[in-house]
Design an enzyme around this catalytic site. Structure first.
Site, short mmCIF file in Angstrom:
data_model
loop_
_atom_site.label_atom_id
_atom_site.label_comp_id
_atom_site.label_asym_id
_atom_site.label_seq_id
_atom_site.Cartn_x
_atom_site.Cartn_y
_atom_site.Cartn_z
N ASP A 160 2.34 27.82 2.33
CA ASP A 160 2.53 27.24 3.55
C ASP A 160 2.94 25.83 3.59
OD1 ASP A 160 1.24 29.38 4.86
OD2 ASP A 160 -0.84 28.48 4.76
N1 URA Z 1 -3.16 31.21 1.64
C1 URA Z 1 -2.93 30.51 2.56
O1 URA Z 1 -3.44 30.22 3.58
N2 URA Z 1 -1.74 29.53 2.57
C2 URA Z 1 -1.07 29.44 1.28
O2 URA Z 1 -0.03 28.62 1.31
C3 URA Z 1 -1.28 30.40 0.21
C4 URA Z 1 -2.26 31.37 0.39
#
Ligand code: URA
Length: 242
Positions: free
Chosen positions: A102
């Site tokens: 993310d």
């Molecule tokens: N899980 C998440 O919620 N975000 C990420 O960036 C990676 C795994």
């Protein structure tokens, strides 16, 4: 292939730098100092060394990036900086991030032009381990840990309409972080959208900060500050391919 192309493919430097390195006698072909950048070599037979180290030829490129927050895990984006922008100096075509983090997540991201390896690491059937450092809004109870470790409903469904539970995970509770926030390591074997955040939400908690520490055998290099990257070592590449 030309010697300068071979060295460029191994990320030794830019064309101009490589010309200079060869002029300075830093490169040997089968033990003889190379003098011309345009000399032809056989990448499968000739032994090419740079600064005394033998280079094994790979047509693919592999980089480990410590992704900073605020950068998207994509090759192009209309608005935000991408992880590829951070590797712009590499002059390597066709690199892609292996999976997505993310925008606010930091940590380990592999970038490569080896599509087969990307496919292998991301295939849902392979269940590659991913370890996350998870900073939480509140303490996590024994019951929450048991639910995360057994597998839980995060709102995904199978094609037949049944709930798609998460696969069993592993939780390790660590001392609180420097800001006094509860801290865990969570190891999961899938890569669903926002998976870690949704798993913690499903047990009534909230992820305040997330960093990926490992993917399969590949561990985030502690010497890389957010935004820094380095090529993978030959050992890291062969371990990932096993
Ligand atoms: N899980 C998440 O919620 N975000 C990420 O960036 C990676 C795994």
């Amino acid at each position: 292939m030309r010697l300068d192309k071979f060295l460029g493919d191994q990320n030794i430097g830019t064309r101009k730098q490589i010309k200079e390195y060869i002029k300075n006698g830093r490169c040997t072909i089968n033990g003889e100092v190379a003098t011309k950048p345009d000399i032809h070599i056989d990448e499968n037979k000739d032994e090419i060394s740079f600064d005394g180290e033998i280079l094994s030829y790979s047509k693919f490129h592999y980089f480990m990036l410590n992704k900073p927050a605020g950068v998207v895990s994509a090759t192009k984006d209309g608005k935000c900086q991408t992880v590829l922008n951070l590797l712009a100096g590499e002059n390597v075509k066709d690199l892609s991030p292996c999976g997505r983090l993310d925008i606010d997540t930091e940590g380990l991201l592999l970038l490569t032009d080896d599509g087969e390896l990307i496919h292998k690491l991301l295939s849902p059937k392979k269940h590659v381990d991913k370890t996350y450092e998870v900073h939480l809004s509140k303490e996590i109870s024994e019951n929450d840990i048991a639910r995360l470790e057994e597998g839980l409903n995060i709102g995904d469904y199978n094609e037949d309409g049944s709930v798609k539970m998460t696969l069993p995970a592993r939780v390790k509770v660590l001392p609180d972080d420097e800001e006094g926030r509860p801290l865990i390591h969570l190891i999961i074997h899938e890569g669903r959208f926002h998976q870690v955040k949704r798993m913690l939400e499903a047990v009534g908690n909230e992820v305040l900060f997330l960093r990926r520490l490992s993917m399969g055998s590949l561990q985030l290099d502690e010497d890389l500050a957010p935004g820094d990257y380095r090529p993978l070592t030959d050992e890291e590449i062969s371990d990932l391919k096993k």
